[in-house]
Design an enzyme around this catalytic site. Sequence first.
Site, mmCIF file in Angstrom:
data_model
loop_
_atom_site.group_PDB
_atom_site.id
_atom_site.type_symbol
_atom_site.label_atom_id
_atom_site.label_comp_id
_atom_site.label_asym_id
_atom_site.label_seq_id
_atom_site.Cartn_x
_atom_site.Cartn_y
_atom_site.Cartn_z
ATOM 1 N N SER A 138 0.720 -1.093 0.073
ATOM 2 C CA SER A 138 -0.010 -0.163 -0.065
ATOM 3 C C SER A 138 0.990 1.273 -0.019
ATOM 4 C CB SER A 138 -0.764 0.037 1.267
ATOM 5 O OG SER A 138 -1.479 1.348 1.335
ATOM 6 N N LYS A 165 1.845 -3.047 6.342
ATOM 7 C CA LYS A 165 2.412 -2.939 5.001
ATOM 8 C C LYS A 165 3.651 -2.516 4.861
ATOM 9 C CE LYS A 165 -1.511 -4.214 2.801
ATOM 10 N NZ LYS A 165 -1.721 -5.501 2.094
HETATM 11 P P1 NAP Z 1 -11.335 -6.630 -0.843
HETATM 12 O O1 NAP Z 1 -12.003 -6.446 -2.098
HETATM 13 O O2 NAP Z 1 -11.737 -6.437 0.724
HETATM 14 O O3 NAP Z 1 -10.341 -8.026 -0.853
HETATM 15 C C1 NAP Z 1 -9.656 -8.673 -0.074
HETATM 16 C C2 NAP Z 1 -9.670 -10.002 -0.066
HETATM 17 O O4 NAP Z 1 -8.778 -10.718 0.841
HETATM 18 C C3 NAP Z 1 -11.018 -10.650 -0.152
HETATM 19 O O5 NAP Z 1 -11.083 -11.666 -1.118
HETATM 20 C C4 NAP Z 1 -11.015 -11.546 1.123
HETATM 21 O O6 NAP Z 1 -11.617 -12.479 1.320
HETATM 22 C C5 NAP Z 1 -9.383 -11.573 1.306
HETATM 23 N N1 NAP Z 1 -8.986 -12.125 2.645
HETATM 24 C C6 NAP Z 1 -9.267 -11.465 3.863
HETATM 25 N N2 NAP Z 1 -8.654 -12.143 4.736
HETATM 26 C C7 NAP Z 1 -8.284 -13.388 4.147
HETATM 27 C C8 NAP Z 1 -7.580 -14.698 4.531
HETATM 28 N N3 NAP Z 1 -7.459 -14.694 5.871
HETATM 29 N N4 NAP Z 1 -7.182 -15.413 3.823
HETATM 30 C C9 NAP Z 1 -7.670 -15.425 2.419
HETATM 31 N N5 NAP Z 1 -8.048 -14.436 1.921
HETATM 32 C C10 NAP Z 1 -8.504 -13.253 2.712
HETATM 33 O O7 NAP Z 1 -9.999 -5.412 -0.882
HETATM 34 P P2 NAP Z 1 -9.163 -4.958 -1.942
HETATM 35 O O8 NAP Z 1 -9.039 -3.723 -1.866
HETATM 36 O O9 NAP Z 1 -9.282 -5.816 -3.210
HETATM 37 O O10 NAP Z 1 -7.674 -5.409 -1.377
HETATM 38 C C11 NAP Z 1 -6.690 -6.298 -2.037
HETATM 39 C C12 NAP Z 1 -5.340 -6.157 -1.483
HETATM 40 O O11 NAP Z 1 -5.034 -4.662 -1.989
HETATM 41 C C13 NAP Z 1 -5.146 -5.739 0.124
HETATM 42 O O12 NAP Z 1 -3.811 -6.423 0.235
HETATM 43 C C14 NAP Z 1 -5.103 -4.510 0.572
HETATM 44 O O13 NAP Z 1 -4.550 -4.130 1.565
HETATM 45 C C15 NAP Z 1 -4.505 -4.017 -0.833
HETATM 46 N N6 NAP Z 1 -4.546 -2.486 -1.288
HETATM 47 C C16 NAP Z 1 -6.036 -1.999 -1.337
HETATM 48 C C17 NAP Z 1 -6.221 -0.762 -1.549
HETATM 49 C C18 NAP Z 1 -7.469 -0.105 -1.793
HETATM 50 O O14 NAP Z 1 -7.571 1.009 -2.193
HETATM 51 N N7 NAP Z 1 -8.486 -1.015 -2.190
HETATM 52 C C19 NAP Z 1 -5.144 0.266 -1.726
HETATM 53 C C20 NAP Z 1 -3.994 -0.332 -1.391
HETATM 54 C C21 NAP Z 1 -3.447 -1.704 -1.168
HETATM 55 P P3 NAP Z 1 -13.345 -12.390 1.773
HETATM 56 O O15 NAP Z 1 -14.185 -12.184 0.652
HETATM 57 O O16 NAP Z 1 -13.548 -14.060 2.324
HETATM 58 O O17 NAP Z 1 -13.264 -11.581 2.786
#
Ligand code: NAP
Length: 236
Positions: A138, A165
């Site tokens: 992030s 992160k």
């Molecule tokens: P998201 O839509 O909430 O997706 C997160 C995913 O992680 C979901 O599939 C969730 O599964 C899964 N997850 C959570 N805990 C888990 C576990 N214990 N084992 C396996 N899977 C698990 O969020 P996203 O924004 O796509 O996030 C993806 C990555 O991008 C993350 O690492 C996040 O920190 C990073 N990121 C996001 C942003 C942003 O603005 N969105 C910015 C920077 C970095 P469930 O459906 O079962 O909950």
Amino acid sequence: MTTTLITGANKGLGFETARRLSAAGHTVYIGSRDAERGRRAAEQLGVRAVQLDVTDDASVAAAARAIEAGGGLDVLINNAGIQEEIGADGVVAGAADVTADMMRRTFETNVFGTVRVLHAFLPLLQRSAAPVVVNVSSGLASLTRSATPGAPGYAYPGVAYPASKTAVNMITVRYATAFPNMRINAVEPGYTKTDLNRNMGLQTVEQGAEIIVRMAQVGPDGPTGGYFDAEGTVPW
Ligand code: NAP
């Protein structure tokens, strides 16, 4: 043929990354902690699904055995993550409210989960001719930005998520140093509208997945041990 595993890919950035890499010709496994959610997501994209909870040793070990039996792994994308400090009302729990338990839960998924998955899949990656790891970090991980008034993320009040992160970034550098035959990088997708941030992000998942998809496709001469967003290098 390139085989790719994306953790936490049943929705959000992971799902979009799966869609794009499948279109680019990768054999894609969607990792999902909930088998049914994973099955439905994989069916939608015409890719494979594997049950994988990054906080569970047995689940990760079973996923590694299944993918090994399926022919091995070339690209690992550590994407699963949580940002628990954002409440249902969108308010971020800041320094006054962070607890050791919140830190522990956040690190269990974002940090220990990443290491658990790396440890289990390294033997498979070592057998690939061109192994690649992408750790989804992030911009909030950047110590430089966090300490620079006015920089992106400077005003973010949370502690647990950025600290987790930053740990992912160090893990990226240490593994990249230890495994020079692999391309291992951290990426910052940018503030993207997903469930993680209660859909308050400003980018689409198509925009956010861009750098993940790009770094998943670096060749053996590509960068390693770096920290990138769609515009280039992010300061540590
Ligand atoms: P998201 O839509 O909430 O997706 C997160 C995913 O992680 C979901 O599939 C969730 O599964 C899964 N997850 C959570 N805990 C888990 C576990 N214990 N084992 C396996 N899977 C698990 O969020 P996203 O924004 O796509 O996030 C993806 C990555 O991008 C993350 O690492 C996040 O920190 C990073 N990121 C996001 C942003 C942003 O603005 N969105 C910015 C920077 C970095 P469930 O459906 O079962 O909950």
